[in-house]
Design an enzyme around this catalytic site. Structure first.
Site, PDB file in Angstrom:
ATOM      1  NE  ARG A 240     -50.354  -5.194  -6.254  1.00 42.70           N
ATOM      2  CZ  ARG A 240     -50.773  -6.231  -6.969  1.00 42.70           C
ATOM      3  NH1 ARG A 240     -49.932  -6.927  -7.716  1.00 42.70           N
ATOM      4  NH2 ARG A 240     -52.046  -6.586  -6.963  1.00 42.70           N
ATOM      5  CD  GLU A 269     -47.467  -1.688 -11.627  1.00 38.74           C
ATOM      6  OE1 GLU A 269     -46.403  -2.224 -11.284  1.00 38.74           O
ATOM      7  OE2 GLU A 269     -48.472  -2.322 -12.008  1.00 38.74           O
ATOM      8  CG  HIS A 287     -48.734  -5.596 -13.073  1.00 41.17           C
ATOM      9  ND1 HIS A 287     -48.976  -4.774 -12.009  1.00 41.17           N
ATOM     10  CD2 HIS A 287     -49.129  -6.834 -12.668  1.00 41.17           C
ATOM     11  CE1 HIS A 287     -49.502  -5.470 -11.010  1.00 41.17           C
ATOM     12  NE2 HIS A 287     -49.593  -6.728 -11.379  1.00 41.17           N
TER      13      HIS A 287
END
Ligand code: GLV
Length: 326
Positions: A240, A269, A287
């Site tokens: 993360r 993000e 991601h």
């Protein structure tokens, strides 16, 4: 009998949606509009449950204003985007999608690790820019993966899957975790050796972060930790954003205090710190760690199964806050 109302807050596989529509009154979002907090709140009115992703944030305020919900079903293993304590207080079930993505995400850690070690992105950019005029003996020399020491911070199911893959590379595995694994799990994880965090940082040739994000893991890798790493070390974050202090990492990469980083997740993000784009020694991806067709389908199915169970009065298979059932 009227059907329960469900919000599917992001686009998903059409057949998954169709199956939900057979059982529920579904409001979908196949255009994949990114809802503001207010919009998400508005659309949750009158809904019994919501399927959402780690990109949508459900704060304590939004949850307090939507206590009519029975279930919040995240299509992700991580659930730091949801204030679970607030949901528990409101008696709302929260579910995630663990296990189905372990192997795919572990594959991706290796994708980034190897791309880092052997400078794949950097050399491809060089080639695409038309700069390759000669083969040279010292062009884009990288680090070996085989025989190196793999460090893993966060040795849950994905961390263990990352470790298992290192057997073929004849690596030594060291790890740090909140608690030490049982000996049989360490053995399966290529005889991973439990070490303190400092030893992990000092000794790893390739360090992979697989921690869940929480207030405790915020900036677990910052300037002080990066300073302990070898100048030849590579770092991978598939966990993360926020686990790594991005500003400190940018400085370390710029000053070559570590060799390179492979990052699939970022603070704030999808906005990322613009300086990342100026660095050659970083591999940046949006991601996509769990992003194989098969696994994303499995995640969508898993979230649907959790939702169906929650709305049928059964215990969802992946209930994070079982205290709400009492
Ligand atoms: C993805 O980041 C997940 O938590 O599943």
């Amino acid at each position: 009998m009227t059907k329960p109302n469900v919000l599917v807050a992001r686009a998903t596989f059409p057949d998954v949606l169709e199956r939900l529509q057979q059982q529920f009154e579904v409001e979908s979002n196949q255009d994949d509009t990114i809802f503001s907090t207010e919009e998400l709140h508005r659309r949750m009115q009158g809904k019994d449950a919501v399927i959402m992703t780690s990109s949508e944030r459900l704060s304590a305020e939004v949850i307090a204003a939507n206590t009519h919900l029975k279930a919040i079903c995240n299509v992700a293993v991580g659930y730091n985007n949801i204030d679970v304590a607030a949901a528990s207080n409101a008696g709302i079930m929260v579910t995630n999608t663990p296990d189905v993505l372990n192997e795919t995400t572990a594959d991706y850690a290796w994708t980034l690790l190897m791309a880092n070690a052997r400078r794949v992105s950097e050399s491809e950019h060089f080639l695409r820019a038309g700069k390759w005029t000669n083969w040279r003996f010292d062009q884009f020399l990288g680090a070996d993966v085989h025989g190196a020491t793999l460090g893993i911070l966060g040795m849950g199911r994905i961390g263990q899957a990352v470790a298992r893959r290192s057997m073929g590379f004849d690596m030594q595995v060291i790890y740090h975790n909140r608690s030490r694994l049982a000996p049989e799990l360490e053995a399966r994880a290529n005889n991973a050796r439990y070490v303190g965090k400092e030893e992990l940082l000092r000794s790893a040739d390739h360090l992979v972060l697989v921690l869940p994000y929480s207030a405790e893991t915020h900036h677990v890798i910052g300037a002080a930790e990066l300073a302990l790493m070898k100048p030849t070390a590579t770092l991978v974050n598939i966990a993360r954003g926020g686990i790594v202090d991005d500003v400190a990492l940018i400085a370390a990469l710029r000053e070559k205090r570590i060799a390179s980083a492979g990052l699939d997740v970022f603070e704030n993000e999808p906005a990322l710190h613009p300086d990342f784009l100026t660095l050659p020694n970083v591999v940046l991806t949006p991601h996509i760690g769990s992003g194989s067709e098969k696994t994303r389908r499995a995640m969508a199915d898993c979230a649907s199964a959790n939702l169906v169970a929650a709305l049928s009065g059964e215990r969802p298979p992946n209930l994070i806050n079982p205290q709400v059932l009492k």
